[in-house]
Design a protein around this motif. Structure first.
Motif, PDB file in Angstrom:
ATOM      1  N   MET B  91     -10.462   8.368   6.888  1.00 55.02           N
ATOM      2  CA  MET B  91     -11.392   7.718   5.966  1.00 55.02           C
ATOM      3  C   MET B  91     -12.066   8.680   4.994  1.00 55.02           C
ATOM      4  O   MET B  91     -12.534   8.282   3.942  1.00 55.02           O
ATOM      5  N   GLU B  92     -12.107   9.969   5.362  1.00 56.79           N
ATOM      6  CA  GLU B  92     -12.762  10.955   4.484  1.00 56.79           C
ATOM      7  C   GLU B  92     -12.018  11.093   3.157  1.00 56.79           C
ATOM      8  O   GLU B  92     -12.622  11.410   2.131  1.00 56.79           O
ATOM      9  N   PRO B  94      -9.907   9.025   0.698  1.00 56.50           N
ATOM     10  CA  PRO B  94      -9.448   7.667   0.360  1.00 56.50           C
ATOM     11  C   PRO B  94      -7.990   7.602  -0.081  1.00 56.50           C
ATOM     12  O   PRO B  94      -7.267   6.685   0.284  1.00 56.50           O
ATOM     13  N   VAL B 117      -4.568   2.508  13.154  1.00 58.30           N
ATOM     14  CA  VAL B 117      -6.027   2.509  12.965  1.00 58.30           C
ATOM     15  C   VAL B 117      -6.410   3.729  12.120  1.00 58.30           C
ATOM     16  O   VAL B 117      -6.098   4.859  12.486  1.00 58.30           O
ATOM     17  N   PHE B 118      -7.061   3.484  10.998  1.00 56.01           N
ATOM     18  CA  PHE B 118      -7.627   4.568  10.201  1.00 56.01           C
ATOM     19  C   PHE B 118      -9.140   4.487  10.329  1.00 56.01           C
ATOM     20  O   PHE B 118      -9.745   3.455  10.023  1.00 56.01           O
ATOM     21  N   CYS B 119      -9.744   5.569  10.770  1.00 61.73           N
ATOM     22  CA  CYS B 119     -11.185   5.509  11.014  1.00 61.73           C
ATOM     23  C   CYS B 119     -11.876   6.725  10.426  1.00 61.73           C
ATOM     24  O   CYS B 119     -11.245   7.609   9.832  1.00 61.73           O
ATOM     25  N   GLY B 120     -13.186   6.746  10.592  1.00 63.64           N
ATOM     26  CA  GLY B 120     -13.934   7.937  10.275  1.00 63.64           C
ATOM     27  C   GLY B 120     -14.117   8.699  11.581  1.00 63.64           C
ATOM     28  O   GLY B 120     -13.455   9.692  11.841  1.00 63.64           O
ATOM     29  N   SER B 121     -14.989   8.173  12.411  1.00 63.03           N
ATOM     30  CA  SER B 121     -15.202   8.744  13.742  1.00 63.03           C
ATOM     31  C   SER B 121     -14.327   8.022  14.766  1.00 63.03           C
ATOM     32  O   SER B 121     -14.137   6.802  14.684  1.00 63.03           O
ATOM     33  N   ARG B 123     -15.157   7.792  17.858  1.00 61.73           N
ATOM     34  CA  ARG B 123     -16.044   7.360  18.944  1.00 61.73           C
ATOM     35  C   ARG B 123     -15.856   5.897  19.291  1.00 61.73           C
ATOM     36  O   ARG B 123     -16.178   5.456  20.401  1.00 61.73           O
ATOM     37  N   VAL B 124     -15.399   5.125  18.320  1.00 67.45           N
ATOM     38  CA  VAL B 124     -15.313   3.678  18.473  1.00 67.45           C
ATOM     39  C   VAL B 124     -14.011   3.233  19.166  1.00 67.45           C
ATOM     40  O   VAL B 124     -13.840   2.069  19.497  1.00 67.45           O
ATOM     41  N   ILE B 125     -13.122   4.195  19.402  1.00 72.86           N
ATOM     42  CA  ILE B 125     -11.792   3.881  19.943  1.00 72.86           C
ATOM     43  C   ILE B 125     -11.790   3.895  21.469  1.00 72.86           C
ATOM     44  O   ILE B 125     -12.249   4.845  22.097  1.00 72.86           O
ATOM     45  N   SER B 126     -11.258   2.818  22.041  1.00 74.87           N
ATOM     46  CA  SER B 126     -11.179   2.728  23.500  1.00 74.87           C
ATOM     47  C   SER B 126      -9.739   2.470  23.930  1.00 74.87           C
ATOM     48  O   SER B 126      -9.194   1.401  23.697  1.00 74.87           O
ATOM     49  N   THR B 127      -9.115   3.482  24.524  1.00 71.34           N
ATOM     50  CA  THR B 127      -7.770   3.342  25.078  1.00 71.34           C
ATOM     51  C   THR B 127      -7.756   4.088  26.419  1.00 71.34           C
ATOM     52  O   THR B 127      -8.728   4.761  26.765  1.00 71.34           O
TER      53      THR B 127
END
Lengths: 177, 177
Positions: B91-92, B94, B117-121, B123-127
């Motif tokens: 995400m940093e 674009p 999944v493209f994210c910034g942090s 932390r939100v990922i749960s696997t």
């Protein structure tokens, strides 16, 4: 530590319902109104096969989508009290990725890029709360889901239905003043 | 039900180390080699302020990155035995979003867009598992993390260090033959 919330874009921050209606009416010389599509699925609401996919794949569609009422003010308040992540199932439409990121930056400059997640399936997302207009995203979610009302979900029962950003703030006992 | 794995892109699927070295050497008439940067941070390895950000922001950088050895074969096998998600902190940058999605589609056609999944942090990922070359992504992760070796992490202790895609398959007791 702040609780975390995943906030959906389309139908929660972005008024895709109005945007689809306007596009559909303009391109098909139609006069569909909100009341005509209430309680219908997307496919039933816009009765031309593939039309929703076609609009969502059109360059400029996501960069020109209007805001949901009070979304900016509401998200700003939420962002002060929670660990907010904007989570959009954007991966199906590649051209939407940059448009959606730019749209967020334009309307929600207080949201850092580290708070943005574009995914395919939301099954991989783990937060304390999730606000979404699609039951398919909330059903597998392990935290507390809030169903944001949209034309396509009005007849689907849900314990935590919110109809506006005011109701989201009320749910979390946050004031907008 | 299959266990889930989050697989990082840069440094795990994509050989950004080689790509950075080539760009850096070409643009700066330098002759940096792998052994010169081993054990250094990115900033120490490429001693020009902002240079890593500059390359990563350059159009075409991510679409032309080479593959890590055996990444295609390895991910294909993993994908047959696990619920795989490709998770990139894209995400940093674009412009990288579409390039990264296209790159995945070109090299890993067996990966569905719902798995990206493209994210910034992160932390939100749960696997259940996460394969990543950055300890900062693995440290807050609640599942089992595998640290994929990279020049910048060789001196950082980790229980589950893997040095190649062969070692990933060995870890999961999967055969590549």
């Amino acid at each position: 530590m702040k609780k975390s919330i995943a906030v959906d874009m389309d139908g929660v921050l972005a008024d895709v319902e109005t945007h689809f209606l306007n596009w559909y009416n303009e391109k098909n010389a139609a006069h569909l109104q909100r009341r005509d599509i209430k309680g219908k699925t997307e496919a039933e609401a816009f009765p031309k096969p593939g039309i929703v996919r076609e609009y969502a794949s059109t360059k400029g569609f996501f960069s020109s989508v209007p805001l949901m009422p009070n979304a900016v003010e509401g998200l700003k308040i939420l962002n002060e009290h929670f660990d907010v992540f904007i989570v959009s199932a954007a991966m199906e439409f590649p051209q939407s990725l940059v448009e959606k990121r730019d749209w967020l930056e334009m309307h929600f400059p207080f949201i850092h890029w580290q708070q943005i997640v574009f995914c395919g399936s939301k099954r991989v997302i783990s937060t304390d709360f999730m606000i979404d207009d699609h039951p398919k995203n909330l059903n597998p979610f392990k935290g507390t889901g809030l169903l944001f009302e949209a034309f396509h979900n009005v007849d689907i029962p849900h314990n935590n239905r919110v109809k506006s950003w005011q109701e989201i703030l009320q749910y979390f006992k946050l004031s907008s003043s």
